[in-house]
Design a protein around this motif. Structure first.
Motif, PDB file in Angstrom:
ATOM      1  N   ILE A 136       0.833  -1.198   0.000  1.00  0.00           N
ATOM      2  CA  ILE A 136       0.000   0.000   0.000  1.00  0.00           C
ATOM      3  C   ILE A 136       0.874   1.257   0.000  1.00  0.00           C
ATOM      4  CG2 ILE A 136      -1.671   1.331   1.358  1.00  0.00           C
ATOM      5  CD1 ILE A 136      -2.831  -1.322   2.318  1.00  0.00           C
ATOM      6  N   SER A 137       1.989   1.198   0.718  1.00  0.00           N
ATOM      7  CA  SER A 137       2.906   2.348   0.769  1.00  0.00           C
ATOM      8  C   SER A 137       3.506   2.631  -0.604  1.00  0.00           C
ATOM      9  CB  SER A 137       4.018   2.092   1.788  1.00  0.00           C
ATOM     10  OG  SER A 137       3.496   1.956   3.087  1.00  0.00           O
ATOM     11  N   LEU A 138       3.879   1.560  -1.328  1.00  0.00           N
ATOM     12  CA  LEU A 138       4.436   1.756  -2.667  1.00  0.00           C
ATOM     13  C   LEU A 138       3.385   2.357  -3.599  1.00  0.00           C
ATOM     14  CD1 LEU A 138       6.716   1.441  -4.710  1.00  0.00           C
ATOM     15  CD2 LEU A 138       5.930  -0.904  -5.134  1.00  0.00           C
ATOM     16  N   PHE A 139       2.157   1.892  -3.495  1.00  0.00           N
ATOM     17  CA  PHE A 139       1.068   2.424  -4.307  1.00  0.00           C
ATOM     18  C   PHE A 139       0.839   3.900  -3.993  1.00  0.00           C
ATOM     19  CE2 PHE A 139      -3.753   2.557  -4.963  1.00  0.00           C
ATOM     20  CZ  PHE A 139      -3.636   2.830  -6.313  1.00  0.00           C
ATOM     21  N   THR A 140       0.870   4.225  -2.707  1.00  0.00           N
ATOM     22  CA  THR A 140       0.698   5.620  -2.286  1.00  0.00           C
ATOM     23  C   THR A 140       1.839   6.486  -2.821  1.00  0.00           C
ATOM     24  OG1 THR A 140      -0.411   4.905  -0.256  1.00  0.00           O
ATOM     25  CG2 THR A 140       0.474   7.144  -0.283  1.00  0.00           C
ATOM     26  N   PHE A 141       3.072   5.964  -2.723  1.00  0.00           N
ATOM     27  CA  PHE A 141       4.233   6.713  -3.215  1.00  0.00           C
ATOM     28  C   PHE A 141       4.146   6.898  -4.722  1.00  0.00           C
ATOM     29  CE2 PHE A 141       8.603   6.703  -4.943  1.00  0.00           C
ATOM     30  CZ  PHE A 141       9.046   7.891  -4.391  1.00  0.00           C
ATOM     31  N   GLN A 142       3.678   5.885  -5.444  1.00  0.00           N
ATOM     32  CA  GLN A 142       3.541   6.008  -6.891  1.00  0.00           C
ATOM     33  C   GLN A 142       2.564   7.124  -7.255  1.00  0.00           C
ATOM     34  OE1 GLN A 142       1.103   3.218  -8.989  1.00  0.00           O
ATOM     35  NE2 GLN A 142       2.555   3.000 -10.676  1.00  0.00           N
TER      36      GLN A 142
END
Length: 326
Positions: A136-142
């Motif tokens: 979820i963090s990677l998706f948010t960062f993207q």
């Protein structure tokens, strides 16, 4: 020709099963249906949780694009929260939370149903909480990075390349299943198509919005597609985590009462005959306790039946006690 049809069906089934840990005999829709209807409480709870997560998280991700000028709402709703008046934490429209809630519901159920139908490996179906949060963090960062790059004036082709690399990394690290690929691909295609419909139908005063750069499509830049794709593994693993947590076995472990309050599940308690000493004094002499054979412990009768033992079976009692450490 019939032979060609059989070959195509075989290849299609093989592609669906590859990497999914299936039986090799095609999707098992009966198994998927059984998983959904066996426990209505679990299914309803899961649906509510996934829709709620989507409705809460989605608008904040979307706000990154609003904040960096990727898109503009004709009649935005502002919520300052932890932001400032000039940079509110939430910029959204009335239809955004329910739409993201619906997306969480659909993507979540696609993962669960297809996992059952295609026989995804158990290890892949039960991601750890840290793995879920990292995805979820990677998706948010993207989402955030796409807004930053756009605000910096980076060419849309470069942004597309960066977003594609991020989604490929996220999929390979946090998913890697056939279910994840097909669901994420459906999200990457379906999401932008829904946006085309929204941009075309919603008008000012009724939730209208537009992308400041209509891009290659005339509605949005193509780099939006890989952003949608990464939403698959992020939401999918969250769904897998909740589905596992809501399973009857997991709930039973969380709700079952504590062990024996008398012995603390050791199955042994101090001998009442010698007060746990293993001996007692009588007529001035120290005598070994015959009740506990000098051990100071006897078997706990409070939880004896919980282990399926017969308290009247003396030989069984002695056998159990002989295996306990002093």
């Amino acid at each position: 020709p019939p032979a060609t049809s059989r070959i195509l069906r075989t290849r299609s089934t093989s592609l669906l099963s590859h990497g999914g840990g299936g039986d090799g005999d095609g999707p098992r829709w009966d198994r998927a249906l059984s998983a959904v209807v066996t426990s209505p409480v679990r299914s309803v709870s899961f649906s509510v949780v996934m829709a709620t997560c989507g409705a809460l998280l989605g608008p904040f991700l979307d706000s990154y694009h609003s904040a960096f000028g990727v898109l503009k709402y004709d009649d935005p709703i502002y919520l300052t929260l932890w932001g400032t008046e000039s940079n509110p934490a939430l910029i959204t429209s009335w239809w955004v939370p329910p739409l993201f809630g619906l997306a969480g519901f659909i993507i979540g159920w696609l993962y669960i149903v297809l996992d059952e139908a295609l026989g995804t490996e158990s290890e892949r179906r039960t991601p750890s909480p840290p793995s879920i949060l990292k995805g979820i963090s990677l998706f948010t960062f993207q989402y955030y990075l796409s807004g930053v790059l756009y605000a910096m004036g980076v060419d849309r082709t470069v942004i597309f390349g960066v977003m594609s690399a991020a989604c490929a990394l996220g999929y390979s690290v946090f998913d890697g299943t056939a279910v994840g690929f097909w669901t994420s691909l459906a999200t990457a295609v379906g999401g932008p198509l829904i946006e085309v419909g929204l941009i075309s139908t919603l008008t000012s005063g009724h939730g209208g919005y537009h992308y400041t750069d209509p891009g290659e499509t005339g509605f949005f830049p193509l780099w939006i597609v890989p952003v949608y794709f990464l939403g698959g593994p992020a939401v999918g693993n969250l769904a897998r985590g909740f589905w596992t947590a809501l399973s009857p076995s997991a709930l039973k472990e969380k709700t079952q009462p504590p062990g024996c309050e008398v012995c603390g599940d050791t199955r042994a308690v101090p001998c009442p005959n010698c007060d746990g000493q293993g001996y007692y004094t009588t007529y001035g002499r120290t005598v070994k306790c015959n009740a506990c054979k000098g051990r100071g412990l006897v078997i706990c009768r409070a939880c004896f039946n919980e282990y399926g033992d017969d308290p009247a079976n003396i030989e069984r009692v002695r056998e159990i006690m002989s295996k306990m450490p002093d």
